[in-house]
Every structure is written in C-alpha cells, then in structure tokens.
Design an enzyme around this catalytic site. Structure first.
Site, PDB file in Angstrom:
ATOM      1  N   LYS A  80       0.850  -1.201   0.000  1.00 52.77           N
ATOM      2  CA  LYS A  80       0.000   0.000   0.000  1.00 52.77           C
ATOM      3  C   LYS A  80       0.879   1.243   0.000  1.00 52.77           C
ATOM      4  CE  LYS A  80      -3.910   1.765   2.800  1.00 52.77           C
ATOM      5  NZ  LYS A  80      -4.785   1.447   3.947  1.00 52.77           N
ATOM      6  N   SER A 155      -9.709   1.517   3.025  1.00 55.22           N
ATOM      7  CA  SER A 155      -8.865   2.308   2.159  1.00 55.22           C
ATOM      8  C   SER A 155      -7.814   1.491   1.396  1.00 55.22           C
ATOM      9  CB  SER A 155      -8.134   3.381   2.986  1.00 55.22           C
ATOM     10  OG  SER A 155      -7.271   2.766   3.929  1.00 55.22           O
ATOM     11  N   SER A 179      -9.812  -0.960   7.101  1.00 61.18           N
ATOM     12  CA  SER A 179      -9.257  -0.736   5.764  1.00 61.18           C
ATOM     13  C   SER A 179      -8.574  -1.924   5.106  1.00 61.18           C
ATOM     14  CB  SER A 179      -8.271   0.429   5.794  1.00 61.18           C
ATOM     15  OG  SER A 179      -8.977   1.624   5.679  1.00 61.18           O
TER      16      SER A 179
END
Ligand code: GLN
Length: 487
Positions: A80, A155, A179
């Site tokens: 990420k 996210s 997330s």
C-alpha cells in the site's frame, strides 16, 4: 463472473524451486499483466520495475546456488502506498505527498526485502487511508474486478484489487477501522488486521496512531499467515511494537486444525442494517461450522453500538495531530504564494499548501479533530469517547472469557456502486460499523471470503483475543477448508 485466482505463495515457491519459471520470468509476467489491467482497475499508483527485476535476478542466482533466503524469496508482492520504501515515491494517495520520495524503508518493507520478496509497486488507497472505497484517492478510485462499476472498498482498495485480479501474489495494507478487512470482503480475498502491537508501524504514514496496524491481503489464509510471520517482529523503532511469537515449525506442515472450539455470534451485529442477502450467506457459513461440531452461542456486547461514534471522535483527534506535519515546508508539496513571493508569511505558507494539497475528506477530519481537542470540548467529547472505548473493549474481553472467537459481518452490504456514497459521509462511515470496534480494542480480526450475494463476494469477520493471531489463522483456515467447493 469468476476470476482466475492465480498463484499463491506456496505455488509460486514450488514453481520457482522446480524451475517451472524463473523469478525474473515470474516478475515480468506480473508487470505484463499489470500493464494491461491497471488502466481499467487502477490498483497501482506506481511501479518499481527496475528494482524488482534486479532483485528477481538475485533470487535466481540464489536458487541456482541452492541458498534461498525464505519461502518468500522471489515472490512478487504489492504494498500500500502509505508504506515507505526507500528511494520510491510514497504518496499516501494525497496530492500533498504526490512527489514525496521516502528516505528509508518501513520496517515491514525491510523485513520483506530481507526475506527476498519482490516488491512490484505501490497500491492505491483513500487519501491518508481515510475512506471506505478508495474514492478519496487523489489518483482516482480503484475498480472492483468483479464488477467495474463498483468500488473496491477502502482504504486498502488497491491492494485488495491487486490480489483479487492476480496482479501480484499477495499484498500488504493498513487497517485503522477496517481498511484491510472491508476491501478484502468486497474483492473476495483474505484480509487480516493483526493485534495492535504485533506489527511495527515504523514507516507507515500515520492516520490514527492508536488504531493503525499493518497486515496482509492474500488469496488464502495460509499466505496471510506466512506474511504475518515475517512482518510481526518486535521493533525498537516503534515503541508500541511487541511482535508475535509463533510456535516452532508452525509452517512446516501448514497450519494445524484447531482444538475443540467455541464461537460467539455478536448479537448486535446481525440485526437491523445488515443486507438480507449478505446475512443469508453468512448464516450458511455458520451452519457449516455447526455441522463441523463447532459450538456456537449468541453473545451480546452491550456497548458496541457506541463504538462507531467513539471512533469518529478519537480518530479525527489523532488525525488532526498526525497531519499537522504537512506544513508545506517539511514534506512533499511546497508552494509559496505565486503573486506575493516576497512578503508571504509563515501562516500563509501553511494554509496555502494545506488548502491545495489536502482533499475534502482529510480536511473534514482535521477540522473535526481540531475542534474536538479544543478547550472545553476535549472533556465533553474526546475524554468521553475514550471512556466508551474502554467499555466496549471490556465487553470484548468479557466475551473472550467464554468463547474463543467472535463472528460478525465485515460490512452491511456487498461492494456498492462508484459514486453511491460520496455525497453522504455519514453513509460512507456506516459501511465500517462492524469492523471499526476492533481497532480501538486492539484485537486481531480477519475477513474470510464465504460466498457471493448477487455475484459479488461476501466476507465473514472472525475476531480473536489479543495476541491470538495464530489461533485466529488456524481457525480461519479450518473454516476455509470447510467452505471449499461450497462457495
Ligand atoms: N473507513 C474507515 C475510515 O475512513 C477506516 C479507514 C482505515 O481503516 N484506514 O476511517
């Protein structure tokens, strides 16, 4: 639609060791695939082709010499883009860090590199990990590979999409209130949020520090266990880091089946607000557990209904403090007033860069957090929210004195349509209602794919007590095996 699952860590390892493909070939295969697929999926913000191929070359030399570093040696992963990787852009999905190059590796990145893993690139996310759909990314939303008109979740949407569409073998995300788990559920992959303190946060761009935790997204439970075993080391660079202890030889025969288990269904999480079709899928999995002799009881957590409200007080408070460092001077974007270069004041530099560099949701949370921490309101809101946090954490702990695991949905619905909730922040916040309470309590929890509603994946959430990450993984794999061929 069915997606081709692609290689797991174990399959990649076998292929490499048996010479079915070289590490360089495997790496090139993934870059080829990313180049054709990423235009429509938007899973990656940046790629790391040269460095990745160079490490793959080194893996191939080690394979030849019979001296591989670990099961991960030569395995292509994605991370990420709020995790720092030395010399690479690390944007956190924000315009303010659009051109920021990290000067060091996050501890998890260092550990993966030391294990010989190949990092293909950085994946898309909601700006500073604030959101549930990746629609808050400065780089545009990631699309759900099961239905391109729908969100990937967030996210860590980019990581979930990259795993689901087989643009990498497995990935890392971060989870502050869901997330990892929510996008894993929306995209049909496994996503694990470890116990707070299990994984070092050093080099993770902070959102809400007392909730943030890094964890894996993968094609099966075993891969998440492997990744976690590598990244869960105690780290002196993060004062909250404890690490995890794994039984010796835990992975040699795979994860063992758990002993006799007792599971609690969280009563408050199966009531109003949960989509009926999602509920039906979850109960199918629950029935399968019952048939396998797992004892199931209903458990009530009376303060759970206040968890979302407490989260949306404490989280913005921490956000407003953590994001104060983006001042237009120290990191990334740094623009002075174009017209009045000479006489611009320090305050103008701050407000100009922050106004320009932050998106709407980030600004909303900074303002809310600043307000909540101001004199007078601190006692009324922040302190009260911390007390509520204690109450529902105690509910959890009490439950774990009678059951081994708790089960709830991951999200009230399947992946929603792009744009469906962007106009209504509260509606967006509600999509985290089942995942959020886990973070303030610091517990480990997993999202396990358990079926499809309207041809879209549904995840089941399993929560365990602190530092029971290993037994959580064992139990999850047990259920994963029971569900095999029945999804
Ligand atoms: N969706 C939640 C939020 O917007 C959780 C985000 C996260 O876990 N990083 O706060």
């Amino acid at each position: 639609m069915m997606l081709a699952r692609g290689l797991t860590i174990r399959e990649a390892r076998e292929g490499l060791d048996k010479g079915q493909f070289s590490a360089v070939e495997l790496c090139k295969h993934y870059f080829q695939k990313i180049k054709t697929e990423n235009k429509k999926l938007n899973a990656f913000i940046s790629l790391n082709e040269e460095e990745a191929l160079e490490s793959a070359r080194l893996t191939d030399q080690r394979i030849k010499k019979g001296s591989i570093k670990s099961i991960l040696d030569g395995v292509p992963l994605a991370i990420k883009d709020n995790l720092c990787q030395k010399g690479r852009k690390t944007t956190a999905g924000s315009q303010i860090l659009q051109n920021y190059v990290a000067p060091y590796d996050a501890t998890v990145v260092r550990l993966l590199k030391e294990a010989g893993a190949i990092i293909l690139g950085k994946t898309n996310l909601d700006e500073f990990a604030m959101g549930s759909s990746t629609e808050n990314s400065y780089f545009g939303p990631s699309k759900n590979p099961w239905d391109l008109t729908r969100v990937s979740g967030g996210s860590s949407g980019g990581s979930a999409v990259a795993v689901a569409a087989d643009l990498c073998v497995a990935a890392l995300g971060s989870d502050t209130g869901g997330s990892i788990r929510q996008p894993a559920s929306f995209c049909g992959v496994v996503g694990l949020k470890p116990t707070y303190g299990a994984v070092s946060r050093f080099g993770l761009i902070a959102m809400a520090s007392s909730f943030d935790q890094i964890g894996p997204l993968s094609k099966n439970v075993f891969d998440s266990a492997v990744l976690l075993s590598f990244i869960s080391q105690k780290d002196l660079l993060d004062a909250t880091s404890v690490g995890l202890k794994w039984p010796k030889g835990a992975f040699l025969q795979g994860l063992k089946n758990p002993r006799k288990i007792k599971v609690g269904l969280i009563k408050e999480s199966f009531g109003e607000g949960l989509d009926e079709k999602v509920k039906a899928i979850l109960f199918k999995a629950i029935e399968i557990l019952k048939d396998a002799d797992v004892e199931l009881i209903e458990v009530s957590l009376p303060h759970l209904n206040y968890a979302l409200a407490a989260y949306y007080v404490i989280m913005p408070a921490e956000v407003s403090s953590n994001l104060a460092r983006y001042d237009g001077i120290r990191y990334g974007l740094s623009r002075l007033s174009e017209e009045r270069k000479e006489e611009v004041t320090l305050e103008e530099v701050y407000s100009l860069n922050r106004a320009l560099g932050f998106g709407q949701e980030v600004k909303r949370r900074i303002m809310l957090g600043t307000y909540l921490l101001s004199a007078g309101y601190y006692e009324a809101f922040y302190k009260k929210a911390q007390k509520i946090r204690r109450l529902f954490t105690e509910d959890f702990l009490k439950a774990f004195s009678t059951v081994d695991f708790l089960i709830s949905p991951v999200s009230p619905s399947v992946a929603f349509k792009l744009g469906e909730k962007t106009k209504d922040p509260l509606l967006m916040y509600l999509s985290d209602i089942y995942t959020v309470p886990v973070n303030p309590a610091g517990l480990p929890a997993i999202s396990l794919p358990c079926g499809f509603a309207d041809n879209l994946p549904v995840g089941l959430q399993i929560i365990a007590s602190h530092f029971e990450d290993y037994s959580l993984l064992q139990f999850s794999q047990f259920l994963e095996n029971l569900l095999k061929g029945r999804l």
